[in-house]
Each structure stands twice: as structure tokens, then as C-alpha cells.
Scaffold this motif. Structure first.
Motif, PDB file in Angstrom:
ATOM      1  N   UNK A  72       0.835  -1.190   0.000  1.00 21.96           N
ATOM      2  CA  UNK A  72       0.000   0.000   0.000  1.00 21.96           C
ATOM      3  C   UNK A  72       0.880   1.253   0.000  1.00 21.96           C
ATOM      4  N   UNK A  73       0.620   2.171  -0.929  1.00 22.34           N
ATOM      5  CA  UNK A  73       1.448   3.356  -1.118  1.00 22.34           C
ATOM      6  C   UNK A  73       0.568   4.599  -1.083  1.00 22.34           C
ATOM      7  N   UNK A  74       1.095   5.646  -0.450  1.00 19.19           N
ATOM      8  CA  UNK A  74       0.456   6.954  -0.501  1.00 19.19           C
ATOM      9  C   UNK A  74       1.324   7.860  -1.373  1.00 19.19           C
ATOM     10  N   UNK A  75       0.694   8.551  -2.332  1.00 18.12           N
ATOM     11  CA  UNK A  75       1.397   9.448  -3.250  1.00 18.12           C
ATOM     12  C   UNK A  75       0.567  10.699  -3.444  1.00 18.12           C
ATOM     13  N   UNK A  76       1.235  11.857  -3.407  1.00 22.45           N
ATOM     14  CA  UNK A  76       0.555  13.132  -3.582  1.00 22.45           C
ATOM     15  C   UNK A  76       1.389  14.009  -4.505  1.00 22.45           C
ATOM     16  N   UNK A  77       0.731  14.664  -5.462  1.00 20.07           N
ATOM     17  CA  UNK A  77       1.446  15.526  -6.410  1.00 20.07           C
ATOM     18  C   UNK A  77       0.691  16.824  -6.639  1.00 20.07           C
ATOM     19  N   UNK A  78       1.435  17.921  -6.560  1.00 20.89           N
ATOM     20  CA  UNK A  78       0.942  19.212  -7.016  1.00 20.89           C
ATOM     21  C   UNK A  78       1.386  19.391  -8.450  1.00 20.89           C
ATOM     22  N   UNK A  79       0.519  19.037  -9.389  1.00 18.49           N
ATOM     23  CA  UNK A  79       0.900  19.075 -10.801  1.00 18.49           C
ATOM     24  C   UNK A  79       1.074  20.508 -11.287  1.00 18.49           C
ATOM     25  N   UNK A  82      -4.032   6.474  -2.732  1.00 16.86           N
ATOM     26  CA  UNK A  82      -3.579   5.524  -1.723  1.00 16.86           C
ATOM     27  C   UNK A  82      -4.064   4.149  -2.156  1.00 16.86           C
ATOM     28  N   UNK A  83      -3.139   3.169  -2.187  1.00 17.07           N
ATOM     29  CA  UNK A  83      -3.540   1.826  -2.574  1.00 17.07           C
ATOM     30  C   UNK A  83      -2.378   1.001  -3.070  1.00 17.07           C
ATOM     31  N   UNK A  84      -2.734  -0.124  -3.692  1.00 17.92           N
ATOM     32  CA  UNK A  84      -1.732  -1.052  -4.182  1.00 17.92           C
ATOM     33  C   UNK A  84      -1.607  -1.009  -5.690  1.00 17.92           C
ATOM     34  N   UNK A  85      -1.121  -2.114  -6.259  1.00 17.08           N
ATOM     35  CA  UNK A  85      -0.890  -2.154  -7.692  1.00 17.08           C
ATOM     36  C   UNK A  85      -2.193  -2.182  -8.492  1.00 17.08           C
ATOM     37  N   UNK A 141      -5.755  -1.919  -6.998  1.00 15.14           N
ATOM     38  CA  UNK A 141      -6.856  -1.110  -6.478  1.00 15.14           C
ATOM     39  C   UNK A 141      -6.298   0.119  -5.754  1.00 15.14           C
ATOM     40  N   UNK A 142      -6.890   1.280  -6.046  1.00 17.96           N
ATOM     41  CA  UNK A 142      -6.457   2.532  -5.424  1.00 17.96           C
ATOM     42  C   UNK A 142      -7.669   3.423  -5.139  1.00 17.96           C
ATOM     43  N   UNK A 143      -7.466   4.299  -4.178  1.00 17.41           N
ATOM     44  CA  UNK A 143      -8.396   5.400  -3.954  1.00 17.41           C
ATOM     45  C   UNK A 143      -7.711   6.673  -4.451  1.00 17.41           C
ATOM     46  N   UNK A 144      -8.301   7.318  -5.450  1.00 20.42           N
ATOM     47  CA  UNK A 144      -7.751   8.547  -6.022  1.00 20.42           C
ATOM     48  C   UNK A 144      -8.538   9.749  -5.506  1.00 20.42           C
ATOM     49  N   UNK A 145      -7.838  10.838  -5.291  1.00 20.21           N
ATOM     50  CA  UNK A 145      -8.484  12.109  -4.986  1.00 20.21           C
ATOM     51  C   UNK A 145      -7.848  13.189  -5.859  1.00 20.21           C
ATOM     52  N   UNK A 146      -8.673  14.128  -6.321  1.00 12.87           N
ATOM     53  CA  UNK A 146      -8.224  15.201  -7.198  1.00 12.87           C
ATOM     54  C   UNK A 146      -8.918  16.488  -6.792  1.00 12.87           C
ATOM     55  N   UNK A 147      -8.227  17.585  -7.013  1.00 12.64           N
ATOM     56  CA  UNK A 147      -8.826  18.897  -6.771  1.00 12.64           C
ATOM     57  C   UNK A 147      -8.167  19.908  -7.694  1.00 12.64           C
ATOM     58  N   UNK A 148      -8.965  20.782  -8.247  1.00  7.83           N
ATOM     59  CA  UNK A 148      -8.433  21.873  -9.046  1.00  7.83           C
ATOM     60  C   UNK A 148      -9.382  23.064  -8.981  1.00  7.83           C
TER      61      UNK A 148
END
Length: 313
Positions: free
Chosen positions: A107-114, A135-138, A140-147
Motif C-alpha cells: 500500500x502506497x500513498x502518493x501526492x502531487x501538485x501538478x 492511496x492503494x496497491x498495484x 486497487x487505489x483510492x484517487x483524490x483530485x482537486x483543481x
């Protein structure tokens, strides 16, 4: 003196016959050392006639090197459990479970300010943010986005957040579904479905369709490409197009192509996790959206000179 001379002469006469013997007639064979072993006769292989030899009846087994004995594989446990034969299954179970936890579907958490940028333009300067993460594995993941974006000294023009379930459907490509919530203007909640990933030639694509709680259908397609000039200097072309299946007057959106954005950003990667950039972006409102913008006293074509940063952790 005569006596002494006669004695010496007699002695020399007696010795001379013994020293004068002919050694060539002597038999020296008795004095030769016996040979340790009789040498084998030398074989001239060039004179052997191999045509008359029957090689099929010859036993060559004695001339072949011995073959190493192959270890018998453990067919019951295999290599993954080979240590069990030495240490025992109970002793190896904690190590095996740790291996699965650390390297199997970790399980990995990743966050990016594109895009996190200041926008200089005619009239009021503005700002924009575009962030995402998961946040998730190879698989299944939970994605969140905001703009969102706006102008300094004025209320935020557009802002949204998305919460998505993501499932890998191909290498480097995910299918995403979830909800999108608008935070400004006439607020709407949308069902969202789309795809995101890396297509051939290293283009990053994010495409999604939205169905609002008012029955409006819109589509957004984004694409960007990183062209590395040096190890630290990266040029990024970017394009975004928004479409609508119908007019949405309260949002200033016309049917067809709503707006088109083309941008070019040059960033310097100080470290992989942090890269400031400069660039330019052109926005056009098209079709019915252009008419709505003019009625509201807005310019349907805007040029933005941007300064910002891209980061991730």
C-alpha cells in the motif's frame, strides 16, 4: 743411490702393464644401472589406418568425464519454501509473511501538485491549483483530485474535488469511477467515470465524463508530455479540452466544445520531488460558451504568463 733408483724403476715396470689395458675390449654391461621401467614403444598415429577400425564396437565409456549429479528439486515445496527443510516451516513463517507484506501489493500513498501557479494576465492577475494523489496497491487505489482557479481580490471562480475508485486495467492505465463535487457557483454533484494513465510515446492522459445531479453531461480530456532537454530541464506541452452535451446557461457553458487550453511550461528539476517552472498558456472559449462570456462582459480569449512549482511526495 743406485739402490734407490733401481727400486723406483722396478716399481714403474710392474704398474705399466696394468694401466696399458685396452678398455674397449672390456665388458661394461655388468656395471650398468638397471632401468626403472621399460619405455613404451612410440606409436605413429599418422600410419594407423582408421578405415579398417570398427569404432562402433569400441568402449568409449572409460574416456568420458564423469557427469555431475544433479540435485533433485523439491517438488513438494519448491524454491520459495526451500528454507523450510533447514529451519522448519514455523520458524520461516514470520519472514515469509513480512516478504508478502513488503513486496506483494504494498500500500502506497502518493501526492502531487501538478500545477500550483501564479498567473499574470491582462486585467486582474490570478492563481490556479491542480493537485491529485492516491492511496492503494498495484491493482486497487483510492484517487483524490482537486483543481480550481480565480483572480486576486475576487471570489474563487471555479473549484472542485473528486473522490474516485481506481482499478488497473492495463500496464500504466487505470479505470476510475466516483463522484465530483463543485464547490463554487451553482453547486453540483457529478457521477464520474474515466481513464487515466500513460499512453504510447509517454503522453499522460486523463479523460473523464461527468453526469450531474441536474442531468447535465460534460467531458474533460487532458494530455501532457514531458520532453527532457537535460537531466534537470524539462519542457512540458499541455492541452485540455472541455465539452458539453447541452447548454448550461447558469454555468456559462454552451453545447459542443466549451473551452480549449494550450500551454507550454519549462521547469527546472532541483530534485525529483521539487521543480519550479515558468510558462505560457492560452485559453479560448468556443461556440456557445464564447457567446455566454461576451454577454457577461468577459474576454473569451485569455493569455496567461505563469510562474509556479511542481512537487510530489
Amino acid at each position: 743411490m743406485r739402490w734407490m733408483f733401481g727400486t723406483i724403476l722396478a716399481a714403474s715396470t710392474a704398474v705399466t702393464p696394468l694401466m696399458a689395458q685396452d678398455h674397449s675390449k672390456m665388458d661394461h654391461s655388468a656395471h650398468q644401472m638397471p632401468a626403472a621401467e621399460e619405455a613404451e614403444p612410440e606409436v605413429d598415429h599418422d600410419k594407423i589406418n582408421h578405415d579398417q577400425m570398427d569404432h562402433g564396437t569400441m568402449d568409449h565409456s572409460s574416456h568420458q568425464p564423469a557427469k555431475p549429479q544433479a540435485s533433485t528439486p523439491n517438488t513438494e515445496t519448491g524454491r520459495i519454501r526451500a528454507a523450510d527443510a533447514i529451519w522448519g516451516a514455523e520458524a520461516m513463517r514470520p519472514s515469509r509473511e513480512a516478504l508478502y507484506a513488503e513486496h506483494g501489493n504494498m500500500q502506497i500513498f502518493w501526492f502531487q501538485g501538478d500545477r500550483f501557479e501564479y498567473r499574470a494576465r491582462e486585467g486582474e492577475d490570478g492563481y490556479l491549483w491542480d493537485v491529485q494523489g492516491y492511496y492503494g496497491g498495484d491493482i486497487h487505489k483510492f484517487w483524490f483530485k482537486s483543481e480550481g482557479e480565480g483572480s486576486f481580490g475576487e471570489p474563487i471562480e471555479d473549484a472542485e474535488v473528486q473522490a474516485l475508485y481506481s482499478r488497473a486495467i492495463a500496464p500504466f492505465f487505470d479505470l476510475q469511477a466516483g463522484i465530483r463535487q463543485d464547490l463554487t457557483g451553482p453547486t453540483r454533484t457529478h457521477a464520474a467515470i474515466g481513464v487515466q494513465g500513460l499512453v504510447p510515446y509517454m503522453f499522460e492522459v486523463d479523460a473523464a465524463a461527468f453526469l450531474s445531479n441536474k442531468g447535465d453531461i460534460t467531458v474533460r480530456i487532458e494530455a501532457e508530455y514531458d520532453q527532457r532537454i537535460t537531466q534537470e530541464l524539462i519542457l512540458q506541452p499541455r492541452a485540455e479540452v472541455n465539452l458539453s452535451a447541452q447548454d448550461i446557461p447558469e454555468l456559462g457553458i454552451g453545447s459542443g466544445i466549451d473551452n480549449l487550453e494550450l500551454g507550454l511550461r519549462l521547469r527546472y528539476q532541483i530534485i525529483p520531488e521539487f521543480a519550479p517552472y515558468i510558462g505560457i498558456e492560452q485559453e479560448w472559449k468556443l461556440g456557445g460558451s464564447r457567446d455566454f462570456a461576451r454577454l457577461a462582459g468577459e474576454d473569451p480569449s485569455v493569455t496567461n504568463f505563469v510562474v509556479g512549482m511542481r512537487f510530489w511526495f
